[in-house]
Design a protein around this motif. Structure first.
Motif, PDB file in Angstrom:
ATOM      1  N   ALA A 194      74.133  80.067  50.411  1.00 35.98           N
ATOM      2  CA  ALA A 194      75.072  79.194  51.123  1.00 35.98           C
ATOM      3  C   ALA A 194      76.488  79.733  51.002  1.00 35.98           C
ATOM      4  O   ALA A 194      76.924  80.170  49.932  1.00 35.98           O
ATOM      5  N   ALA A 195      77.191  79.717  52.118  1.00 36.07           N
ATOM      6  CA  ALA A 195      78.600  80.118  52.133  1.00 36.07           C
ATOM      7  C   ALA A 195      79.464  78.867  52.182  1.00 36.07           C
ATOM      8  O   ALA A 195      78.964  77.746  52.341  1.00 36.07           O
ATOM      9  N   LYS A 196      80.756  79.045  52.054  1.00 35.12           N
ATOM     10  CA  LYS A 196      81.660  77.910  52.077  1.00 35.12           C
ATOM     11  C   LYS A 196      81.860  77.422  53.509  1.00 35.12           C
ATOM     12  O   LYS A 196      82.090  78.210  54.413  1.00 35.12           O
ATOM     13  N   GLY A 197      81.772  76.114  53.680  1.00 35.34           N
ATOM     14  CA  GLY A 197      82.073  75.530  54.972  1.00 35.34           C
ATOM     15  C   GLY A 197      80.869  75.408  55.883  1.00 35.34           C
ATOM     16  O   GLY A 197      79.754  75.822  55.563  1.00 35.34           O
ATOM     17  N   ASP A 198      81.126  74.816  57.038  1.00 35.17           N
ATOM     18  CA  ASP A 198      80.102  74.689  58.071  1.00 35.17           C
ATOM     19  C   ASP A 198      80.757  74.874  59.430  1.00 35.17           C
ATOM     20  O   ASP A 198      81.968  75.039  59.527  1.00 35.17           O
ATOM     21  N   ILE A 199      79.964  74.853  60.476  1.00 32.94           N
ATOM     22  CA  ILE A 199      80.472  75.078  61.827  1.00 32.94           C
ATOM     23  C   ILE A 199      79.851  74.054  62.767  1.00 32.94           C
ATOM     24  O   ILE A 199      78.686  73.685  62.625  1.00 32.94           O
ATOM     25  N   GLU A 200      80.651  73.593  63.704  1.00 30.23           N
ATOM     26  CA  GLU A 200      80.195  72.619  64.689  1.00 30.23           C
ATOM     27  C   GLU A 200      79.691  73.361  65.920  1.00 30.23           C
ATOM     28  O   GLU A 200      80.426  74.126  66.542  1.00 30.23           O
ATOM     29  N   LEU A 201      78.432  73.143  66.260  1.00 30.57           N
ATOM     30  CA  LEU A 201      77.841  73.759  67.448  1.00 30.57           C
ATOM     31  C   LEU A 201      77.872  72.778  68.604  1.00 30.57           C
ATOM     32  O   LEU A 201      77.535  71.601  68.442  1.00 30.57           O
ATOM     33  N   SER A 202      78.260  73.266  69.761  1.00 32.09           N
ATOM     34  CA  SER A 202      78.350  72.408  70.941  1.00 32.09           C
ATOM     35  C   SER A 202      76.960  71.960  71.389  1.00 32.09           C
ATOM     36  O   SER A 202      76.057  72.775  71.563  1.00 32.09           O
ATOM     37  N   ASP A 203      76.818  70.651  71.596  1.00 31.33           N
ATOM     38  CA  ASP A 203      75.534  70.126  72.076  1.00 31.33           C
ATOM     39  C   ASP A 203      75.236  70.573  73.500  1.00 31.33           C
ATOM     40  O   ASP A 203      74.082  70.633  73.910  1.00 31.33           O
ATOM     41  N   ALA A 204      76.281  70.910  74.257  1.00 28.97           N
ATOM     42  CA  ALA A 204      76.099  71.354  75.642  1.00 28.97           C
ATOM     43  C   ALA A 204      75.467  72.739  75.705  1.00 28.97           C
ATOM     44  O   ALA A 204      74.906  73.134  76.733  1.00 28.97           O
ATOM     45  N   VAL A 205      75.575  73.491  74.609  1.00 29.27           N
ATOM     46  CA  VAL A 205      75.026  74.856  74.570  1.00 29.27           C
ATOM     47  C   VAL A 205      73.816  74.937  73.644  1.00 29.27           C
ATOM     48  O   VAL A 205      72.812  75.571  73.975  1.00 29.27           O
ATOM     49  N   PHE A 206      73.892  74.275  72.485  1.00 27.26           N
ATOM     50  CA  PHE A 206      72.838  74.389  71.475  1.00 27.26           C
ATOM     51  C   PHE A 206      71.987  73.126  71.341  1.00 27.26           C
ATOM     52  O   PHE A 206      71.102  73.073  70.495  1.00 27.26           O
ATOM     53  N   GLY A 207      72.251  72.130  72.200  1.00 29.46           N
ATOM     54  CA  GLY A 207      71.496  70.889  72.089  1.00 29.46           C
ATOM     55  C   GLY A 207      70.742  70.518  73.347  1.00 29.46           C
ATOM     56  O   GLY A 207      70.428  69.347  73.569  1.00 29.46           O
ATOM     57  N   VAL A 208      70.442  71.513  74.181  1.00 28.02           N
ATOM     58  CA  VAL A 208      69.721  71.264  75.432  1.00 28.02           C
ATOM     59  C   VAL A 208      68.220  71.262  75.150  1.00 28.02           C
ATOM     60  O   VAL A 208      67.722  72.096  74.395  1.00 28.02           O
ATOM     61  N   GLU A 209      67.511  70.330  75.780  1.00 31.90           N
ATOM     62  CA  GLU A 209      66.052  70.271  75.588  1.00 31.90           C
ATOM     63  C   GLU A 209      65.388  71.431  76.328  1.00 31.90           C
ATOM     64  O   GLU A 209      65.510  71.543  77.557  1.00 31.90           O
TER      65      GLU A 209
END
Length: 207
Positions: A12-27
């Motif tokens: 694990a590295a420090k921090g996290d990242i927010e992924l766009s649902d419009a790009v990474f949350g499509v069914e």
């Protein structure tokens, strides 16, 4: 969606990242992915060089020799394949494989491919900084548990040291963000994106 950042060795590295649902949350839809993969593979095919057949060669069509009594086989003209300079029998012909596909469908297919990996098989690393040694990278990947086939996508350009270290490793492929495509993403077990790659991919669809 939020994703924890990791290091190349899987820690694990420090921090996290927010992924766009419009790009990474499509069914994902199998029919869209199939259409895009088929379009990619068709456009990859090379075309054969055309050979000249009987109707294409410039030789006389005049009948030579007698029909009977010459002691030889019957021939109509010099274009026959058995003669030097004659046309090729059943030769290769030019075929076009450039099928078309809407840009919107292509973009949707890439979003679905990224989303399918986001469900299982997507990891985000902060950077690909490395000393350029294949041995070092191999040791880190052995700890990571990424699997046998890994696709690593970087930002504007691939980190030079990482590319040098990865080119002798079987199953590890590297692409810049502009080269991300549906076929390569689906073909690999694991997709590893850098923070820069995520920004580039999201900007590609938002721009």
């Amino acid at each position: 969606m939020k994703v924890k950042l990791i290091n190349l060795d899987g820690s694990a590295a420090k921090g996290d990242i927010e992924l766009s649902d419009a790009v990474f949350g499509v069914e994902p839809r199998a029919d869209i992915l199939h259409r895009v993969v088929t379009w990619q593979l068709e456009n990859r095919r090379g075309i054969a060089r055309k050979a000249r057949e009987r109707s294409d060669v410039a030789r006389t069509g005049k009948k030579f020799g007698r029909q009977k009594g010459g002691g030889t086989a019957r021939h109509g003209d010099r274009k026959a394949p058995i003669f030097i300079g004659g046309g090729k029998a059943h030769g290769p012909r030019v075929r076009e494989f450039n099928i078309s596909l809407n840009k919107k469908v292509r973009a949707l297919g890439l979003k679905m491919a990224l989303s399918s990996k986001a469900q299982s098989g997507l990891f985000v690393v902060d950077s690909l900084d490395l000393d350029g040694k294949t041995k070092t990278l191999a040791a880190q990947l052995a700890k990571s548990g990424f699997g046998k086939k890994v696709l690593v996508i970087d930002g504007e350009g691939v980190n030079d040291n990482f590319a040098k270290a990865a080119r002798n490793l079987v199953g590890i492929n590297v692409l810049p963000a502009v080269g991300a495509n549906v076929y390569d993403i689906l073909k690999h077990d694991t997709l590893v994106l850098t923070r820069a790659a995520v920004e580039k991919l999201e900007a590609r669809f938002n721009g």
